[in-house]
Write a protein that holds these residues in place. Sequence first.
Motif, PDB file in Angstrom:
ATOM      1  N   SER A   1       0.823  -1.208   0.000  1.00 28.41           N
ATOM      2  CA  SER A   1       0.000   0.000   0.000  1.00 28.41           C
ATOM      3  C   SER A   1       0.857   1.257   0.000  1.00 28.41           C
ATOM      4  O   SER A   1       1.982   1.273   0.516  1.00 28.41           O
ATOM      5  CB  SER A   1      -0.919   0.011   1.230  1.00 28.41           C
ATOM      6  OG  SER A   1      -0.174  -0.083   2.427  1.00 28.41           O
ATOM      7  N   ASN A   2       0.322   2.305  -0.632  1.00 28.08           N
ATOM      8  CA  ASN A   2       0.869   3.656  -0.569  1.00 28.08           C
ATOM      9  C   ASN A   2       2.265   3.784  -1.178  1.00 28.08           C
ATOM     10  O   ASN A   2       3.098   4.550  -0.682  1.00 28.08           O
ATOM     11  CB  ASN A   2       0.885   4.154   0.888  1.00 28.08           C
ATOM     12  CG  ASN A   2      -0.507   4.215   1.484  1.00 28.08           C
ATOM     13  OD1 ASN A   2      -1.394   4.871   0.948  1.00 28.08           O
ATOM     14  ND2 ASN A   2      -0.716   3.478   2.574  1.00 28.08           N
TER      15      ASN A   2
ATOM     16  N   TYR B   1      -3.262  -1.836  -2.719  1.00 29.74           N
ATOM     17  CA  TYR B   1      -4.233  -0.754  -2.620  1.00 29.74           C
ATOM     18  C   TYR B   1      -3.538   0.567  -2.268  1.00 29.74           C
ATOM     19  O   TYR B   1      -2.455   0.590  -1.683  1.00 29.74           O
ATOM     20  CB  TYR B   1      -5.304  -1.074  -1.573  1.00 29.74           C
ATOM     21  CG  TYR B   1      -4.768  -1.507  -0.223  1.00 29.74           C
ATOM     22  CD1 TYR B   1      -4.546  -0.581   0.798  1.00 29.74           C
ATOM     23  CD2 TYR B   1      -4.479  -2.843   0.030  1.00 29.74           C
ATOM     24  CE1 TYR B   1      -4.051  -0.974   2.028  1.00 29.74           C
ATOM     25  CE2 TYR B   1      -3.985  -3.251   1.259  1.00 29.74           C
ATOM     26  CZ  TYR B   1      -3.765  -2.303   2.255  1.00 29.74           C
ATOM     27  OH  TYR B   1      -3.271  -2.701   3.474  1.00 29.74           O
ATOM     28  N   ASN B   2      -4.161   1.661  -2.677  1.00 28.55           N
ATOM     29  CA  ASN B   2      -3.669   3.022  -2.427  1.00 28.55           C
ATOM     30  C   ASN B   2      -2.286   3.272  -3.026  1.00 28.55           C
ATOM     31  O   ASN B   2      -1.546   4.136  -2.545  1.00 28.55           O
ATOM     32  CB  ASN B   2      -3.641   3.341  -0.923  1.00 28.55           C
ATOM     33  CG  ASN B   2      -5.022   3.344  -0.304  1.00 28.55           C
ATOM     34  OD1 ASN B   2      -6.019   3.565  -0.997  1.00 28.55           O
ATOM     35  ND2 ASN B   2      -5.103   3.078   0.984  1.00 28.55           N
TER      36      ASN B   2
ATOM     37  N   ASP C   1      -5.881  -0.804  -7.361  1.00 29.11           N
ATOM     38  CA  ASP C   1      -5.359   0.453  -7.884  1.00 29.11           C
ATOM     39  C   ASP C   1      -5.730   0.646  -9.348  1.00 29.11           C
ATOM     40  O   ASP C   1      -5.878  -0.322 -10.108  1.00 29.11           O
ATOM     41  CB  ASP C   1      -3.840   0.500  -7.724  1.00 29.11           C
ATOM     42  CG  ASP C   1      -3.414   0.366  -6.271  1.00 29.11           C
ATOM     43  OD1 ASP C   1      -4.040   1.024  -5.421  1.00 29.11           O
ATOM     44  OD2 ASP C   1      -2.480  -0.406  -5.981  1.00 29.11           O
TER      45      ASP C   1
END
Length: 730
Positions: A603-604, A624-625, A647
């Motif tokens: 993530s991120n 995700y993210n 995503d």
Amino acid sequence: MKKLLFFLLFTTVVFSQNYEYAIEEAPATVPEEPITGVNNQLEEIEYFKAYLLPLAQKGTLQAALDKYGSVRLERGDYSGVDIVMKTNQRLYGHPTLSKVSNIKIAAGSTNVHIEQLNLGDRTVTFEAGAAITNCVLKTLRYVYISAVGTKLDNNELINIGGQIKFDCSASGYFRNNKIIKHQAQSISNQLVMKGNSTTPSYGNVNLHSNYLTPAGDATDIDGLQSATFVGVDSEGWNLNGQGTKAMFTAKNMGNLKITDFGGGNAYSAVQTGSYDIDAQNVFFLNKYLRTSNDIISARTNMFLIDGEGTYKRGSGTVTGFDLLGNLDKSNAVKYNGVEQTSTITNSAVVSTISNTILGTKYTPWARHSWETLPDPLGPNWKTERTGKTDQTAYIQNLIDTKGIAELPEGTFYIGSTLKVHLDGNHGIIGQGTGKTVIVGLKDDFPLITLDTGTDTNFILAYLTLQGGSVGIYAAKKSGVGIGQIAYTNIRFITFRDQTYGIHMYQIMGLDNNFFEYLGFVNCNKGLFQEPLLPYAGDYNTSSYVDKTMFYRNQFINCSTAMSMQATRPDNLNAWVDCKFDKGQTALDMGAQNYPIIANCDFSNFTGTSVINSNSISIYSSKFYNNTSSNATLNAMITYIEGCTFSDSSKMFAPVMYNSTFHYILNSTVKGDVVVAKPSNLYYDSSAIYVNSTLSANPTLSKLLVNVKVGVPTVIINTTPNPYPQFLVTQ
């Protein structure tokens, strides 16, 4: 003084940090300051609150277990007395792996926990009788694990070095057990799993198996209703010609799934096949280990996605079918030898293939609940280190005189590197990632340097390493330094605010290691594998990484979580239950064979791609993210099963001068999966999509699709219903 401390030890019911009994004199120095208001991680808390049984009292181990329930051991040999473990009892060895005698887990037990032990070729026995459930056996070396006629439900065997024998052929069963990182060498058989039809065995998952040079047969698997093997490597099976069977021998099976099947056997005394399987249904993904003697029974329905090597059918009338996707680089999907170049309309065939693909929906493995890593020094650590006393000499003296520096709670500031020999007898142990910290007074030197030795391990546990340029530095320069790091179990180490958490500079390699609960926070690179370039065929300077598992590690706000650009290829490394959060790139890799990501979160990330690699296998993981500017995955070959990619970024990047191959099974993907072809410097992509929802590509979002050199063919034109089918419990 000794008598007083002995009295205190045995009149206290529970000790949380009871290391002081062994200190007969005041230490030459103390930590700069205590740490307050910060706790260890949960498993560390359980470990340190266990009753500490002195080696001198090893004869009372059973009594201590029965009285206190949870016991931890010192470094040394506690063997001589067999013990019985019962419900809710815990036995923790020292990070050096305390030696013990035979252990029996009593019938009917639940929540037994055993870890960090050297059995010295002794046995851990699961007793027959009432079901044994929810037990954890972790980091056991030189062990024989035996379950004969036993009932086993939902147990975990993690980082096991030795034979595993589950024989329920006459009675009993084993169901939904996880075997995560199993390695055995020389002995035969290395894995025995036998069931019966009256009380069937099913739902067991073997994740990351290495069967190394058995003198005879490697495996004996028989009579299971289902079984899954994710990541199988075997080398030199039947080494001395004492066996007659194929490396992977499975008979009288129901459903069998195998992925990432590799290794080699050019030097054994008697050559046998890589597999001999009799099952109702077999699924292979990424199968590149093969011989001319591989056998599938006449009744078996064979479903394969990407692999090499044909097989023979066993004796009898062939009733099973062959559904083969991209076997031997054909880029074709063939059903019973016929390439499928259009949508299948025969309803019977559609039904047969659909049932094979969809299987039965089971419960996915639970996601790990990652804790917030302890930050004992807080945000002002760098300014607060100014003017602190240099305690390098104190810790180095402990290492040099004791072998292992066992540090109390507190903060230790050092101004130069600590030298640790790679000989299995040296290292540093603290009192937990929230309680003991080694801090660099400056950031221009590595905190710990492995300075001599090869083909063995070092000891490191229960610490935070903060500042300095590198947390652990392993190097060889001008012939001086270390060779290969092997069979090292590093646990509960947090690396903070470093250029590299772990840096391997032109050493031989990192082989068969288990790194658990490592944290990398605010590092440029969490782990950096740096080989000699250009590669001249000398693997002694390749820093290769083989069969190493990163278990429940966290990579937080690192520009690159792991950099593993190999020269001599890396083999069968795995990331299990790991968290990758914030940074530019999670994994930047090259020259990888069978790298496996299982049950991880990404993530991120904000770089060009979340993962760069020539090849990658990703199972039951979530993305995700992330906002990748190029694509989520930049790889030539990907194997994806049971995953969710949430995503919007393009899923795959083109790779200059290379064709790409992508296999997506039982997954949900939001981003566009079609690989662009920017110019004639790129080749068309091939792919197989199985039971996957591809939101940006509705025409490809079907039950079975083959993409042959850029041209898609919908083979089974029905709506997919994706759910994980590998990492599940029944």
